[in-house]
Design an enzyme around this catalytic site. Structure first.
Site, PDB file in Angstrom:
ATOM      1  N   HIS A   1       4.948   0.171  -0.325  1.00  0.00           N
ATOM      2  CA  HIS A   1       5.740  -0.795   0.444  1.00  0.00           C
ATOM      3  C   HIS A   1       4.785  -1.885   0.919  1.00  0.00           C
ATOM      4  CE1 HIS A   1       4.004   1.970   3.344  1.00  0.00           C
ATOM      5  NE2 HIS A   1       3.959   0.933   4.160  1.00  0.00           N
TER       6      HIS A   1
ATOM      7  N   HIS B   1       0.839  -1.190   0.000  1.00  0.00           N
ATOM      8  CA  HIS B   1       0.000   0.000   0.000  1.00  0.00           C
ATOM      9  C   HIS B   1       0.880   1.248   0.000  1.00  0.00           C
ATOM     10  CE1 HIS B   1      -0.305   0.457   4.709  1.00  0.00           C
ATOM     11  NE2 HIS B   1       0.916   0.366   4.302  1.00  0.00           N
TER      12      HIS B   1
ATOM     13  N   GLU C   1      -0.635  -5.038  11.420  1.00  0.00           N
ATOM     14  CA  GLU C   1       0.099  -4.606  10.231  1.00  0.00           C
ATOM     15  C   GLU C   1       1.581  -4.935  10.366  1.00  0.00           C
ATOM     16  OE1 GLU C   1      -0.899  -0.904   7.590  1.00  0.00           O
ATOM     17  OE2 GLU C   1       0.306  -0.301   9.293  1.00  0.00           O
TER      18      GLU C   1
ATOM     19  N   CYS D   1       5.636   6.118   4.916  1.00  0.00           N
ATOM     20  CA  CYS D   1       4.552   5.398   4.241  1.00  0.00           C
ATOM     21  C   CYS D   1       3.982   6.184   3.066  1.00  0.00           C
ATOM     22  CB  CYS D   1       3.441   5.071   5.232  1.00  0.00           C
ATOM     23  SG  CYS D   1       3.991   3.972   6.536  1.00  0.00           S
TER      24      CYS D   1
ATOM     25  N   ASP E   1      -4.553 -10.943  -1.050  1.00  0.00           N
ATOM     26  CA  ASP E   1      -3.179 -11.431  -0.963  1.00  0.00           C
ATOM     27  C   ASP E   1      -2.385 -11.065  -2.227  1.00  0.00           C
ATOM     28  OD1 ASP E   1      -1.133 -12.791   0.381  1.00  0.00           O
ATOM     29  OD2 ASP E   1      -1.540 -14.641  -0.730  1.00  0.00           O
ATOM     30  N   HIS E   2      -1.163 -10.519  -1.997  1.00  0.00           N
ATOM     31  CA  HIS E   2      -0.275 -10.120  -3.093  1.00  0.00           C
ATOM     32  C   HIS E   2      -0.928  -9.105  -4.017  1.00  0.00           C
ATOM     33  CE1 HIS E   2       1.950 -13.425  -1.426  1.00  0.00           C
ATOM     34  NE2 HIS E   2       2.991 -13.063  -2.123  1.00  0.00           N
TER      35      HIS E   2
ATOM     36  N   HIS F   1       3.414  -5.225   3.546  1.00  0.00           N
ATOM     37  CA  HIS F   1       3.267  -5.754   4.899  1.00  0.00           C
ATOM     38  C   HIS F   1       2.804  -7.198   4.834  1.00  0.00           C
ATOM     39  CE1 HIS F   1       3.604  -1.959   7.106  1.00  0.00           C
ATOM     40  NE2 HIS F   1       2.863  -1.404   6.169  1.00  0.00           N
TER      41      HIS F   1
HETATM   42 ZN   LIG Z   1       2.540   0.446   5.530  1.00  0.00          ZN
END
Ligand SMILES: [Zn+2]
Length: 157
Positions: free
Chosen positions: A40, A15, A127, A34, A80-81, A42
């Protein structure tokens, strides 16, 4: 007799935290690293707590395989991904903070869980090891509480 039951799952997603109506420096002031332009990732860990009557025949609130199946189908498979900002339309105009992701998960889980005969009690989204966000199943769409755990101090021997 009612009981609550918690199941866990995880997904990995990317995100970027930035409001499109603000300039880069302002976004960095709010979201820090961020807000960097290319996003980036998580490894999100998710706890979902449901509540229901214990079936006297099975001794269970809900069949665990069916519950995991819903999480897999409604949450893990779609998220996911993914790059949440671009791949999930809900986040086209909402910043995908842990709070907003937890609210999104709560809102899409409610109906499939109701069909399983249970109600959504709580969604807790981790997160990172340092922060998590919790939303209650019954609260209004905008409420979320988040917890940031301070990093342990480095102790030099
Ligand atoms: Zn983040």
């Amino acid at each position: 007799m009612q009981a609550s039951l918690t199941v866990s799952t995880h997904f990995s997603a990317a995100h970027r935290l930035a409001r499109p109506d603000l300039d880069y420096d302002t976004n960095c002031g709010i979201y820090g690293k961020c807000a960097r332009p290319h996003g980036h990732g998580h490894d999100y860990h998710l706890d979902v707590t449901v509540r229901g009557e214990i079936d006297p025949r099975t001794g269970m609130v809900v069949e665990l395989g069916a519950l995991h199946g819903v999480l897999q189908e409604v949450i893990v498979e779609p998220l996911d991904h993914r790059f949440l900002n671009k791949d999930i339309p809900y986040f086209a105009d909402r910043v995908p903070t842990a709070e907003n992701i937890a609210i999104y998960i709560r809102d899409i889980l409610r109906e499939p869980l109701r069909q399983l005969g249970v109600t959504l009690d709580k969604v807790k989204l981790y997160e990172s090891p340092n922060n998590s966000c919790e939303v209650l199943g019954t609260t209004s769409i905008d409420s979320a509480t988040s917890t940031t755990t301070a990093k342990p101090k480095l102790v030099l021997a």
